[in-house]
Scaffold this motif. Structure first.
Motif, mmCIF file in Angstrom:
data_model
loop_
_atom_site.group_PDB
_atom_site.id
_atom_site.type_symbol
_atom_site.label_atom_id
_atom_site.label_comp_id
_atom_site.label_asym_id
_atom_site.label_seq_id
_atom_site.Cartn_x
_atom_site.Cartn_y
_atom_site.Cartn_z
ATOM 1 N N LEU A 105 -35.984 -16.078 7.316
ATOM 2 C CA LEU A 105 -35.945 -17.341 8.044
ATOM 3 C C LEU A 105 -36.598 -17.265 9.416
ATOM 4 C CD1 LEU A 105 -32.368 -18.754 7.329
ATOM 5 C CD2 LEU A 105 -34.500 -19.235 6.134
ATOM 6 N N TYR A 106 -36.512 -16.113 10.048
ATOM 7 C CA TYR A 106 -36.943 -16.045 11.440
ATOM 8 C C TYR A 106 -38.012 -14.979 11.718
ATOM 9 C CZ TYR A 106 -36.867 -15.817 16.491
ATOM 10 O OH TYR A 106 -37.244 -15.824 17.805
ATOM 11 N N ARG A 107 -37.714 -13.740 11.377
ATOM 12 C CA ARG A 107 -38.565 -12.635 11.841
ATOM 13 C C ARG A 107 -39.945 -12.635 11.188
ATOM 14 N NH1 ARG A 107 -35.678 -7.025 12.104
ATOM 15 N NH2 ARG A 107 -37.258 -6.710 13.715
ATOM 16 N N LEU A 108 -40.047 -13.064 9.938
ATOM 17 C CA LEU A 108 -41.334 -13.097 9.250
ATOM 18 C C LEU A 108 -42.385 -13.825 10.079
ATOM 19 C CD1 LEU A 108 -43.299 -12.859 6.849
ATOM 20 C CD2 LEU A 108 -42.109 -14.791 5.785
ATOM 21 N N ASN A 109 -42.065 -15.033 10.541
ATOM 22 C CA ASN A 109 -43.024 -15.844 11.289
ATOM 23 C C ASN A 109 -43.065 -15.520 12.768
ATOM 24 O OD1 ASN A 109 -44.351 -18.219 9.646
ATOM 25 N ND2 ASN A 109 -42.313 -17.876 8.779
ATOM 26 N N ASN A 110 -41.908 -15.227 13.355
ATOM 27 C CA ASN A 110 -41.828 -15.100 14.809
ATOM 28 C C ASN A 110 -42.020 -13.672 15.326
ATOM 29 O OD1 ASN A 110 -40.910 -17.958 15.771
ATOM 30 N ND2 ASN A 110 -39.680 -17.511 13.958
ATOM 31 N N GLU A 111 -41.881 -12.678 14.443
ATOM 32 C CA GLU A 111 -42.031 -11.289 14.873
ATOM 33 C C GLU A 111 -43.010 -10.487 14.024
ATOM 34 O OE1 GLU A 111 -38.221 -9.406 15.251
ATOM 35 O OE2 GLU A 111 -37.401 -11.009 16.511
ATOM 36 N N HIS A 112 -42.889 -10.579 12.703
ATOM 37 C CA HIS A 112 -43.705 -9.722 11.840
ATOM 38 C C HIS A 112 -45.163 -10.185 11.752
ATOM 39 C CE1 HIS A 112 -39.735 -8.467 9.666
ATOM 40 N NE2 HIS A 112 -39.886 -7.895 10.841
ATOM 41 N N LEU A 113 -45.402 -11.479 11.647
ATOM 42 C CA LEU A 113 -46.771 -11.990 11.636
ATOM 43 C C LEU A 113 -47.381 -11.724 13.011
ATOM 44 C CD1 LEU A 113 -48.945 -13.593 10.040
ATOM 45 C CD2 LEU A 113 -48.019 -15.661 11.100
ATOM 46 N N SER A 114 -48.491 -11.004 13.033
ATOM 47 C CA SER A 114 -49.052 -10.510 14.294
ATOM 48 C C SER A 114 -49.395 -11.638 15.271
ATOM 49 C CB SER A 114 -50.322 -9.707 14.007
ATOM 50 O OG SER A 114 -50.940 -9.327 15.211
ATOM 51 N N GLN A 115 -49.044 -11.401 16.529
ATOM 52 C CA GLN A 115 -49.396 -12.342 17.606
ATOM 53 C C GLN A 115 -50.844 -12.177 18.048
ATOM 54 O OE1 GLN A 115 -47.379 -14.668 18.836
ATOM 55 N NE2 GLN A 115 -45.492 -14.079 17.781
ATOM 56 N N SER A 116 -51.523 -11.142 17.527
ATOM 57 C CA SER A 116 -52.898 -10.881 17.968
ATOM 58 C C SER A 116 -53.903 -11.812 17.286
ATOM 59 C CB SER A 116 -53.276 -9.427 17.683
ATOM 60 O OG SER A 116 -53.410 -9.212 16.281
ATOM 61 N N ILE A 117 -53.463 -12.555 16.281
ATOM 62 C CA ILE A 117 -54.360 -13.466 15.570
ATOM 63 C C ILE A 117 -53.717 -14.850 15.512
ATOM 64 C CG2 ILE A 117 -53.423 -12.759 13.306
ATOM 65 C CD1 ILE A 117 -57.100 -13.601 13.856
ATOM 66 N N ALA A 118 -54.498 -15.868 15.825
ATOM 67 C CA ALA A 118 -53.967 -17.237 15.833
ATOM 68 C C ALA A 118 -53.955 -17.814 14.419
ATOM 69 C CB ALA A 118 -54.815 -18.117 16.747
ATOM 70 N N THR A 119 -52.924 -18.595 14.113
ATOM 71 C CA THR A 119 -52.888 -19.311 12.836
ATOM 72 C C THR A 119 -53.726 -20.584 12.956
ATOM 73 O OG1 THR A 119 -50.978 -20.700 13.363
ATOM 74 C CG2 THR A 119 -50.525 -18.494 12.476
ATOM 75 N N ILE A 120 -53.994 -21.214 11.832
ATOM 76 C CA ILE A 120 -54.745 -22.465 11.841
ATOM 77 C C ILE A 120 -53.994 -23.541 12.616
ATOM 78 C CG2 ILE A 120 -53.821 -23.279 9.611
ATOM 79 C CD1 ILE A 120 -56.712 -24.354 9.064
#
Length: 495
Positions: A105-120
């Protein structure tokens, strides 16, 4: 008025079954979109061919070496624990259900998905454009959204504080966060809204209230289970999904009208390979195969005497060594090579990927940056037995066979997270099992590098352009360019 883009992701949509359903007359909405647009039967998805990794690549335009979501199940080297975003309740229960829910619910999007690349969603927000995400597993954007969790969950410590998540401007995540007012199709017996009907309901609300933003992405999860059970040529799921597409088209005065101001894109997320009906042959039991090495028990977590951790992603598995002295990767690979149900076994030594097979002889070694160029304009240094990955090299040009974009997809997976591990990919007909893995004997499964798992269809209306290459990682740049073209046209017409 500029065209808006609506991207529909239909889990486990495959072209052969779609073609069959259209031929049988059970998919009139799919047929309508196909006749009015362009059809691309073989778009290459990311690896492993699991929804969370595919969605991450779709949103970011990169493979897992950059976006850092390695698979549905993977071992977090820093935290020394197995991450599982929802393979099977048996595994989640043993790992700790509350922690698994928090990861999902939380960590996948807010922590695990790298902050070094922007999403669309983030890139569009930076340009002042709104976007919508409806039931997509990966959704990170720039807008804070509270998650309305079930009352039972809020009794437990991790969920007592009201969690906010960063999502697209318009955001649906089952009944935990929704755009429309209706709670229909969002009850706990309906998987809290993670179903096709809820996705359609939310999209229809945006259409009818004239709130469609420039870009909307919608996930249809239901067909995956049907294909898992009945096999890759099952068309019942396609017929059911078609009725839901008809409901969307019927929101407009005519189906033709639906195409006027919208660019529609319909894609699968992964293929599925058939699994044999003989349970004893179909299931590759990694714990038995890797005896006498001691494998981490899910309930106990890592113990001092553990040697291996298994992260099973259906037809693909990460196999981690916790003790390279007692359980070196090369020796583990040689054990797996004795099993002719495993067609790709890979590991890194320095920056060189080593690949062997239980099906074909020899060894292949490769690394990025050499003189050989593949069909996606990527440079490689490839040596050894090309047949291991079904490669062909002619005049320095690399062509792919049974494993689409194999070099980039495999190398990205080998460099997607920290740890000493090897990758195993099963041949069609087989899937891996660990301690509590789901099984699909006599049905279908995915996760592997093989083309059965890796090729998905795409239908596009409203534009004559196409992505640079027919791969999931090329869609983000293409979609952004289409939206930029529309903005330029609007500025010229207003000027």
């Amino acid at each position: 008025m500029p065209k808006r883009i609506i991207l529909l992701i239909i889990d486990s949509l495959m072209y052969p079954a779609l073609e069959k359903a259209v031929g049988e007359g059970t998919a009139p909405a799919f047929q309508f979109f196909m006749e009015k647009g362009a059809v691309y039967p073989n778009v290459v998805t990311s690896f492993p061919t699991m929804s969370v990794t595919v969605d991450s690549s779709l949103l970011t335009g990169v493979y897992a070496d950059v976006h850092r979501v390695p698979g549905l199940v993977w071992f977090h080297d820093e935290e020394k624990r197995l991450i599982n975003y929802g393979s099977h309740v048996r595994e989640l229960w043993k790992l700790g259900l509350l922690r698994a829910i928090d990861d999902m619910l939380y960590r996948l999007n807010n922590e695990h998905l790298s902050q070094s690349i922007a999403t669309i969603h983030e890139e569009l927000a930076a340009k002042g454009k709104e976007s919508a995400s409806i039931n997509v597993l990966l959704y990170r954007g720039n807008t804070d959204h509270p998650l309305r969790l079930p009352a039972l969950l809020t009794l437990f410590k991790p969920f007592r504080t009201r969690r906010k998540t960063q999502g697209a401007r318009l955001f649906t995540y089952g009944s935990f966060a929704r755009i429309g007012p209706s709670k229909q199709n969002g009850h706990f017996w309906q998987r809290y809204g993670f179903n096709n009907r809820f996705s359609v309901q939310e999209l229809i609300h945006l259409i009818r209230t004239d709130r469609l933003p420039p870009f909307t992405i919608v996930y249809f999860p239901d067909m995956d289970k049907m294909v898992h059970k009945h096999g890759p040529m099952d068309t019942k799921g396609i017929a059911q999904t078609d009725k839901q597409l008809q409901a969307i088209l019927n929101c407009y005065p005519s189906w033709e009208e639906a195409l006027r101001d919208q660019c529609w894109m319909i894609i699968g997320d992964n293929g599925q390979a058939p699994i044999r009906a003989d349970r004893n042959k179909a299931l590759i039991d990694l714990r038995r195969l890797l005896q006498p090495h001691k494998v981490m028990a899910l309930k106990r977590g890592v113990q001092n005497d553990d040697e291996l951790v298994l992260a099973v992603n259906e037809r693909m598995a990460f196999i981690y060594t916790l003790d390279p002295q007692r359980a070196p990767l090369v020796k583990l690979a040689e054990v797996l090579q004795q099993d002719d149900r495993i067609d790709v076994i890979a590991w890194l030594e320095g920056n060189i990927a080593h690949v062997i097979s239980g099906v074909r002889g020899g060894k292949l070694m490769f690394r990025p940056g050499g003189a050989q160029i593949d069909e996606y304009e990527q440079r490689w240094d490839v040596q050894g037995e090309l047949g291991v990955l079904d490669l062909t090299i002619s005049s320095g040009r690399i062509s792919y066979g049974d494993y689409p974009d194999a070099l980039a997809r495999l190398y990205s997976s080998l460099t997607s997270h920290r740890g000493a591990f090897l990758i195993a990919s099963a041949a069609p007909g087989f899937e891996f099992i660990g301690e509590g893995s789901p099984t699909h004997v006599g049905g279908a499964s995915h996760g592997a590098l093989h083309r059965h798992d890796s090729l998905i269809p795409m239908i596009v209306t409203g534009t004559n352009s196409a992505p640079k290459h027919l791969r999931v990682i090329d869609l983000k740049e293409w979609i952004l360019s289409l939206l930029e073209e529309e903005s330029d046209e609007t500025r010229r017409s207003n000027g």
